[in-house]
Design an enzyme around this catalytic site. Structure first.
Site, PDB file in Angstrom:
ATOM      1  N   ASP A 123       5.651  -5.338   5.718  1.00 14.22           N
ATOM      2  CA  ASP A 123       6.110  -6.698   6.004  1.00 14.22           C
ATOM      3  C   ASP A 123       6.009  -7.637   4.794  1.00 14.22           C
ATOM      4  O   ASP A 123       6.871  -8.502   4.615  1.00 14.22           O
ATOM      5  CB  ASP A 123       5.416  -7.276   7.244  1.00 14.22           C
ATOM      6  CG  ASP A 123       3.914  -7.140   7.208  1.00 14.22           C
ATOM      7  OD1 ASP A 123       3.393  -6.564   6.224  1.00 14.22           O
ATOM      8  OD2 ASP A 123       3.247  -7.608   8.146  1.00 14.22           O
ATOM      9  N   GLY A 169       0.844  -1.202   0.000  1.00 19.13           N
ATOM     10  CA  GLY A 169       0.000   0.000   0.000  1.00 19.13           C
ATOM     11  C   GLY A 169       0.869   1.238   0.000  1.00 19.13           C
ATOM     12  O   GLY A 169       1.887   1.284   0.686  1.00 19.13           O
ATOM     13  N   ARG A 213     -26.039  13.898  17.153  1.00 15.09           N
ATOM     14  CA  ARG A 213     -25.826  12.510  16.726  1.00 15.09           C
ATOM     15  C   ARG A 213     -24.548  11.920  17.305  1.00 15.09           C
ATOM     16  O   ARG A 213     -23.655  12.650  17.727  1.00 15.09           O
ATOM     17  CB  ARG A 213     -25.668  12.462  15.194  1.00 15.09           C
ATOM     18  CG  ARG A 213     -26.968  12.619  14.456  1.00 15.09           C
ATOM     19  CD  ARG A 213     -26.691  12.736  12.963  1.00 15.09           C
ATOM     20  NE  ARG A 213     -27.950  12.734  12.222  1.00 15.09           N
ATOM     21  CZ  ARG A 213     -28.072  13.223  10.996  1.00 15.09           C
ATOM     22  NH1 ARG A 213     -27.051  13.782  10.375  1.00 15.09           N
ATOM     23  NH2 ARG A 213     -29.235  13.154  10.385  1.00 15.09           N
ATOM     24  N   ASP A 229       0.244   2.252   9.048  1.00 12.27           N
ATOM     25  CA  ASP A 229      -0.383   1.572  10.189  1.00 12.27           C
ATOM     26  C   ASP A 229       0.475   1.606  11.457  1.00 12.27           C
ATOM     27  O   ASP A 229      -0.021   1.331  12.546  1.00 12.27           O
ATOM     28  CB  ASP A 229      -0.667   0.103   9.835  1.00 12.27           C
ATOM     29  CG  ASP A 229      -1.527  -0.037   8.594  1.00 12.27           C
ATOM     30  OD1 ASP A 229      -2.397   0.832   8.389  1.00 12.27           O
ATOM     31  OD2 ASP A 229      -1.336  -1.005   7.844  1.00 12.27           O
ATOM     32  N   ARG A 262      -5.053  -1.946   9.653  1.00 10.41           N
ATOM     33  CA  ARG A 262      -4.986  -3.425   9.583  1.00 10.41           C
ATOM     34  C   ARG A 262      -5.361  -4.025  10.924  1.00 10.41           C
ATOM     35  O   ARG A 262      -6.396  -3.667  11.471  1.00 10.41           O
ATOM     36  CB  ARG A 262      -3.584  -3.884   9.127  1.00 10.41           C
ATOM     37  CG  ARG A 262      -3.361  -3.734   7.665  1.00 10.41           C
ATOM     38  CD  ARG A 262      -2.381  -4.727   7.123  1.00 10.41           C
ATOM     39  NE  ARG A 262      -1.080  -4.623   7.756  1.00 10.41           N
ATOM     40  CZ  ARG A 262      -0.013  -5.297   7.372  1.00 10.41           C
ATOM     41  NH1 ARG A 262      -0.102  -6.128   6.355  1.00 10.41           N
ATOM     42  NH2 ARG A 262       1.132  -5.161   7.987  1.00 10.41           N
ATOM     43  N   ASP A 305       2.650  -0.514  12.369  1.00 10.14           N
ATOM     44  CA  ASP A 305       2.558  -1.835  13.001  1.00 10.14           C
ATOM     45  C   ASP A 305       3.804  -2.692  12.817  1.00 10.14           C
ATOM     46  O   ASP A 305       3.724  -3.914  12.798  1.00 10.14           O
ATOM     47  CB  ASP A 305       1.312  -2.580  12.476  1.00 10.14           C
ATOM     48  CG  ASP A 305       1.374  -2.812  10.981  1.00 10.14           C
ATOM     49  OD1 ASP A 305       2.303  -2.294  10.321  1.00 10.14           O
ATOM     50  OD2 ASP A 305       0.509  -3.518  10.449  1.00 10.14           O
ATOM     51  N   THR A 362       4.856   2.143   6.414  1.00 11.49           N
ATOM     52  CA  THR A 362       3.456   1.787   6.620  1.00 11.49           C
ATOM     53  C   THR A 362       2.744   2.939   7.318  1.00 11.49           C
ATOM     54  O   THR A 362       3.315   3.554   8.215  1.00 11.49           O
ATOM     55  CB  THR A 362       3.285   0.516   7.482  1.00 11.49           C
ATOM     56  OG1 THR A 362       1.918   0.441   7.905  1.00 11.49           O
ATOM     57  CG2 THR A 362       4.150   0.493   8.726  1.00 11.49           C
ATOM     58  N   MET A 366      -8.217   3.199   9.228  1.00 13.50           N
ATOM     59  CA  MET A 366      -7.371   2.082   8.781  1.00 13.50           C
ATOM     60  C   MET A 366      -6.484   1.615   9.935  1.00 13.50           C
ATOM     61  O   MET A 366      -6.605   2.105  11.054  1.00 13.50           O
ATOM     62  CB  MET A 366      -6.528   2.508   7.590  1.00 13.50           C
ATOM     63  CG  MET A 366      -7.278   2.537   6.287  1.00 13.50           C
ATOM     64  SD  MET A 366      -6.121   2.812   4.917  1.00 13.50           S
ATOM     65  CE  MET A 366      -7.186   2.502   3.525  1.00 13.50           C
ATOM     66  N   ARG A 397       0.934  -5.205  -4.953  1.00 10.45           N
ATOM     67  CA  ARG A 397       1.139  -6.232  -3.926  1.00 10.45           C
ATOM     68  C   ARG A 397       1.625  -7.536  -4.566  1.00 10.45           C
ATOM     69  O   ARG A 397       1.449  -8.608  -4.006  1.00 10.45           O
ATOM     70  CB  ARG A 397      -0.157  -6.451  -3.141  1.00 10.45           C
ATOM     71  CG  ARG A 397      -0.629  -5.201  -2.377  1.00 10.45           C
ATOM     72  CD  ARG A 397      -1.657  -5.540  -1.336  1.00 10.45           C
ATOM     73  NE  ARG A 397      -2.312  -4.362  -0.765  1.00 10.45           N
ATOM     74  CZ  ARG A 397      -1.868  -3.683   0.289  1.00 10.45           C
ATOM     75  NH1 ARG A 397      -0.758  -4.049   0.874  1.00 10.45           N
ATOM     76  NH2 ARG A 397      -2.536  -2.637   0.753  1.00 10.45           N
ATOM     77  N   ARG A 440     -24.455   7.840  12.809  1.00 15.47           N
ATOM     78  CA  ARG A 440     -23.950   7.746  11.432  1.00 15.47           C
ATOM     79  C   ARG A 440     -22.535   7.150  11.453  1.00 15.47           C
ATOM     80  O   ARG A 440     -21.839   7.257  12.451  1.00 15.47           O
ATOM     81  CB  ARG A 440     -23.868   9.141  10.779  1.00 15.47           C
ATOM     82  CG  ARG A 440     -25.221   9.831  10.625  1.00 15.47           C
ATOM     83  CD  ARG A 440     -26.034   9.176   9.528  1.00 15.47           C
ATOM     84  NE  ARG A 440     -27.279   9.895   9.267  1.00 15.47           N
ATOM     85  CZ  ARG A 440     -28.443   9.606   9.830  1.00 15.47           C
ATOM     86  NH1 ARG A 440     -28.530   8.628  10.714  1.00 15.47           N
ATOM     87  NH2 ARG A 440     -29.530  10.288   9.513  1.00 15.47           N
TER      88      ARG A 440
HETATM   89  O1  F6P Z   1      -1.410  -1.292   5.247  1.00 11.59           O
HETATM   90  C1  F6P Z   1      -1.935  -0.096   4.800  1.00 11.59           C
HETATM   91  C2  F6P Z   1      -3.414  -0.184   4.566  1.00 11.59           C
HETATM   92  O2  F6P Z   1      -3.874   1.089   4.178  1.00 11.59           O
HETATM   93  C3  F6P Z   1      -4.241  -0.746   5.726  1.00 11.59           C
HETATM   94  O3  F6P Z   1      -4.458   0.201   6.738  1.00 11.59           O
HETATM   95  C4  F6P Z   1      -5.476  -1.200   5.004  1.00 11.59           C
HETATM   96  O4  F6P Z   1      -6.125  -2.254   5.688  1.00 11.59           O
HETATM   97  C5  F6P Z   1      -4.966  -1.685   3.672  1.00 11.59           C
HETATM   98  O5  F6P Z   1      -3.689  -1.083   3.501  1.00 11.59           O
HETATM   99  C6  F6P Z   1      -5.832  -1.336   2.487  1.00 11.59           C
HETATM  100  O6  F6P Z   1      -5.326  -1.955   1.369  1.00 11.59           O
HETATM  101  P1  F6P Z   1      -5.792  -1.636  -0.118  1.00 11.59           P
HETATM  102  O7  F6P Z   1      -5.156  -0.329  -0.523  1.00 11.59           O
HETATM  103  O8  F6P Z   1      -5.258  -2.772  -0.895  1.00 11.59           O
HETATM  104  O9  F6P Z   1      -7.279  -1.507  -0.151  1.00 11.59           O
END
Ligand code: F6P
Length: 350
Positions: A103, A10, A163, A128, A172, A130, A126, A170, A71, A265
């Site tokens: 990774d 990504g 509301r 994320d 993961r 992570d 990343t 995001m 990927r 919402r």
């Molecule tokens: O790892 C980065 C990330 O944006 C995650 O947060 C998310 O789950 C995933 O990639 C989304 O992947 P794609 O761009 O393939 O929809």
């Protein structure tokens, strides 16, 4: 020296800043760089482009990656793709390859190092946050800031309409983005994968948000957050929701509205979190990572990956152990969670 660069997985704000930095460092030492297009797919197909200092000069603040990403994993078709990759690597006459990825992408690099001793230096990336390799990855700060800006907009409309708004982020299988952004906006509740979802607790907290003093709520939920209650688990069959589809956010919103009768919402922020210009913090981190990788290449210290530990950039051996996943540090979550129960008491007149 001829150095190849590829970006896989990504995309992530800061990738272009890394590319610019590596290209400049290698050019300063008299070498040249070539860009491999769309991650490992570019080496399998032999698709490249030149990368000069002039071409990369204005890249520091540009989002995405000028090399493109994918990927593609050549080890999914080891009989065909791995030999093709090796053939193109040899034909390009590369002395080194800088691989910028998470990774999955770096996992392929590990296999290529072990199987064929390819001269690779890795750079972790990343949004994320992570990866154990780094305290903070470039792209993460930008993603958090996008979420903060979005929630500040959502809060005014939540307030006008009394509301609850559930914001799905995001991340993961980790809750770094949800927790950091949630803390930065003073979210009323934050759900992360590292802490099982406790629906009664969530509903209990939300009851404070129907008083004359506070009539709305923001609930942050990381895409990987899970139910523990088997009945609720049955409502959410996906291992973790996907930004293309939405999932846990919508499911939580439905439960809140049904149980509390407060209009609710959901907003799935999705790929907004990965797009656009990197923050100053991420530009600097990415530039420093690029420099560090350039140094490793020039010193021919292959089979290594750049790290960030205790605010110091260094390197370690690139292997599967180094690529371990890093869940959210629960200390951050506990700090954020201390605010969940704060009731808004009416101020008494003096
Ligand atoms: O790892 C980065 C990330 O944006 C995650 O947060 C998310 O789950 C995933 O990639 C989304 O992947 P794609 O761009 O393939 O929809």
């Amino acid at each position: 020296m001829k150095v190849g660069l590829l970006t896989g997985g990504g995309d992530c704000p800061g990738l272009n800043a890394v590319i610019r930095s590596v290209v400049r460092r290698i050019a300063n030492a008299g070498g040249e760089c070539v860009g491999v297009l769309e991650g490992w797919r570019g080496l399998v197909r032999g698709n490249t482009r030149p990368l000069s200092v002039a071409e990369t000069d204005a890249l520091i603040g540009l989002g995405g990656t000028i090399l493109g990403s994918s990927r593609t994993n050549p080890y999914k078709n080891p009989e065909t793709d791995v030999p093709l990759l090796r053939r193109h690597f040899a034909a390009l006459e590369l002395d080194a390859l800088v691989v910028i990825g998470g990774d999955d992408t770096l996992g392929v690099a590990v296999r290529l190092i072990n199987d064929f001793e390819l001269p690779i230096v890795g750079i972790p990336k990343t949004i994320d946050n992570d990866l154990k390799l780094v305290d903070f990855s470039f792209g993460f700060d930008t993603a958090v800031n996008v979420v903060v800006e979005s929630v500040e907009r959502l809060r005014t409309t939540a307030e006008s309409h009394r509301r609850v708004i559930v914001v799905e982020t995001m991340g993961r299988s980790t809750g770094w983005i949800a927790c950091f952004a949630g803390m930065a906006v003073g979210a009323d509740y934050i759900l992360v994968p590292e802490v099982p979802i406790d629906v009664p607790h969530l509903l209990g907290v939300l009851k404070y948000h129907r008083t004359p003093f506070k009539n709305h709520a923001i609930v942050m939920v990381a895409e990987g957050a899970r139910y523990t209650d088997p009945e609720l688990l049955a409502l959410e069959p996906r291992p973790f929701s996907h930004p293309r589809l939405g999932g846990i956010g919508a499911s939580i919103a439905e439960i809140i509205e049904r149980q509390t009768r407060i209009e609710t919402r959901t907003v799935v922020l999705g790929h907004l979190q990965r797009g656009g210009a990197p923050t100053a913090h991420d530009r600097i981190l990415a530039t420093r990572f690029g420099l560090a990788a350039g140094e490793l290449v020039l010193q021919r210290r292959f089979g290594t990956v750049v790290t960030l530990k205790d605010a110091r950039i260094s390197e370690t051996s690139l292997n599967t152990t180094a690529l371990a996943n890093c869940p959210l540090d629960l200390g951050f979550y506990q700090d954020a969670a201390t605010f969940f129960y704060e009731p808004y008491e009416p101020k008494t007149k003096e």
